[in-house]
Design an enzyme around this catalytic site. Structure first.
Site, PDB file in Angstrom:
ATOM      1  N   ASP A 138     -30.001  -0.697  14.718  1.00 27.95           N
ATOM      2  CA  ASP A 138     -29.195  -0.489  15.914  1.00 27.95           C
ATOM      3  C   ASP A 138     -27.965  -1.402  15.872  1.00 27.95           C
ATOM      4  OD1 ASP A 138     -28.638   0.555  18.429  1.00 27.95           O
ATOM      5  OD2 ASP A 138     -29.824  -0.941  19.497  1.00 27.95           O
ATOM      6  N   HIS A 139     -26.795  -0.841  16.094  1.00 29.60           N
ATOM      7  CA  HIS A 139     -25.531  -1.607  16.091  1.00 29.60           C
ATOM      8  C   HIS A 139     -25.393  -2.455  14.833  1.00 29.60           C
ATOM      9  CE1 HIS A 139     -23.990  -0.469  19.984  1.00 29.60           C
ATOM     10  NE2 HIS A 139     -25.245  -0.442  20.370  1.00 29.60           N
TER      11      HIS A 139
ATOM     12  N   ASP B 167     -21.912   0.211  13.363  1.00 24.14           N
ATOM     13  CA  ASP B 167     -21.061   0.078  14.535  1.00 24.14           C
ATOM     14  C   ASP B 167     -19.711  -0.495  14.122  1.00 24.14           C
ATOM     15  OD1 ASP B 167     -19.812  -0.422  16.896  1.00 24.14           O
ATOM     16  OD2 ASP B 167     -21.435  -1.574  17.816  1.00 24.14           O
TER      17      ASP B 167
ATOM     18  N   HIS C 293     -24.781  -1.647  28.094  1.00 26.32           N
ATOM     19  CA  HIS C 293     -26.070  -2.234  27.758  1.00 26.32           C
ATOM     20  C   HIS C 293     -26.524  -3.143  28.894  1.00 26.32           C
ATOM     21  CE1 HIS C 293     -24.787  -1.565  23.410  1.00 26.32           C
ATOM     22  NE2 HIS C 293     -25.870  -0.842  23.578  1.00 26.32           N
ATOM     23  N   GLY C 294     -27.819  -3.322  29.023  1.00 32.92           N
ATOM     24  CA  GLY C 294     -28.335  -4.234  30.042  1.00 32.92           C
ATOM     25  C   GLY C 294     -28.418  -3.559  31.402  1.00 32.92           C
TER      26      GLY C 294
ATOM     27  N   GLY D 127     -27.509   2.353  26.057  1.00 28.76           N
ATOM     28  CA  GLY D 127     -27.624   1.762  27.389  1.00 28.76           C
ATOM     29  C   GLY D 127     -28.332   2.685  28.355  1.00 28.76           C
TER      30      GLY D 127
ATOM     31  N   ASN E   5     -30.982   5.647  23.918  1.00 30.54           N
ATOM     32  CA  ASN E   5     -31.515   4.330  23.559  1.00 30.54           C
ATOM     33  C   ASN E   5     -32.022   3.571  24.773  1.00 30.54           C
ATOM     34  OD1 ASN E   5     -30.352   5.161  21.190  1.00 30.54           O
ATOM     35  ND2 ASN E   5     -29.171   3.320  20.848  1.00 30.54           N
TER      36      ASN E   5
ATOM     37  N   ASN F  30     -33.891  -0.144  25.819  1.00 23.82           N
ATOM     38  CA  ASN F  30     -34.320  -1.464  25.375  1.00 23.82           C
ATOM     39  C   ASN F  30     -34.612  -2.358  26.583  1.00 23.82           C
ATOM     40  OD1 ASN F  30     -34.874  -3.753  23.879  1.00 23.82           O
ATOM     41  ND2 ASN F  30     -32.757  -4.196  23.374  1.00 23.82           N
TER      42      ASN F  30
END
Length: 287
Positions: A84-85, A105, A177-178, A208, A229, A231
């Site tokens: 990932d990334h 990325d 993200h987050g 995200g 995705n 996480n």
């Protein structure tokens, strides 16, 4: 056995559902996600950030653990192990370590350099039978020190990268993200529709995935998103369940301090989160 993500995402795009990429951080995470994917009969992508790879002592360790778990747990659903990334160097390390999919990325490079490096990695990945994801327009928030503002990708740049032969494409559409801030404006479906128009059959990726309302997720899938995705949501669920176990003093009852007992509620919370996402994305019984 690990598989590349190309076939599973082609099928997802054609079938108007999405496959979840759930990031792994350790053995508990991996075991919980694999068990749930098998139980739901869903294909799954295990994502590994460079930071998580380092934490688990390296990509070779991760690949060996995942392959052994698939065998020991009798996992029969398709599983892809995906960087990932990834940085340029990280991609080569994962190819060597035995991953079945990589993401390069290059979104922070000028488009010319992003094109050049992506083109090279597509050639190498495909020669080894791996699938490759590329990114255009940075995703907002922070992931392993990479900070993006949630920009929207330029559809023409997306086409330039798509034409290099990548297997799926992450295009920034205002996602971050987050945790999403209270003033977040939502996804830009205009951008997504324009990108879809330029890239045709190419499966698109939504980074995200934590905290995006269900109706927006479903709309994104209808507009060509075939991989989502997740996480942060698993991390939050794991932390909350672990906190509850300790606050209730269960770690002080009998052998409640045994890590196998201490981490069990968190692992169950990850399973519940993954189950919920698989239902939402529509990938249950699609293995």
């Amino acid at each position: 056995m690990l598989v590349s993500a190309t076939e599973m995402l082609k099928k997802a795009k054609e079938g108007h559902y999405a496959v979840g990429q759930f990031n792994i951080n350790n053995l508990e995470w991996t075991k919980a996600i694999l068990a749930t994917a098998q139980e739901m009969n869903s294909p799954v992508i295990l994502g590994v950030s460079e930071g998580a790879g380092k934490y688990m002592t390296g990509f070779k360790t991760v690949a060996a653990m995942v392959k052994a778990m698939i065998e020991e747990m009798n996992i029969t659903v398709p599983v892809a192990l995906h960087l990932d990334h990834g940085t340029y160097d990280g991609c080569y390390k994962c190819i060597k370590a035995g991953f079945s999919s990589i993401m390069f990325d290059g979104s922070h490079y000028a488009i010319e350099e992003n094109v050049e490096k992506t083109k090279e990695l597509v050639k190498v990945a495909h020669a080894m039978g791996l699938s490759i994801e590329a990114e255009v327009g940075s995703i907002g928030g922070e992931e392993d020190g990479v900070i993006g503002m949630g920009e929207c990708a330029d559809p023409n740049e997306c086409k330039a990268i798509a034409d290099l032969g990548v297997d799926f494409l992450a295009a920034g559409i205002g996602n971050i993200h987050g945790k999403y801030p209270a003033n977040w404006k939502g996804l830009s479906f205009e951008t997504l529709a324009a990108v879809q128009e330029k890239t045709g059959d190419l499966p698109l990726v939504l980074h995200g995935g934590t905290g995006i309302p269900a109706d927006q997720i479903k709309k994104a899938i209808s507009l060509g998103v075939a991989k989502i995705n997740v996480n942060t949501e698993c991390q939050l669920a794991f932390a909350a369940a672990t906190r509850k176990y300790i606050e209730e003093g269960k770690d002080e009852q009998g052998k409640g301090f045994d890590p196998r007992k201490l981490l069990a509620p968190g692992a169950e919370a990850i399973k519940a989160t993954v189950r919920e996402k698989i239902e939402l994305f529509g990938s249950a019984n699609k293995a």
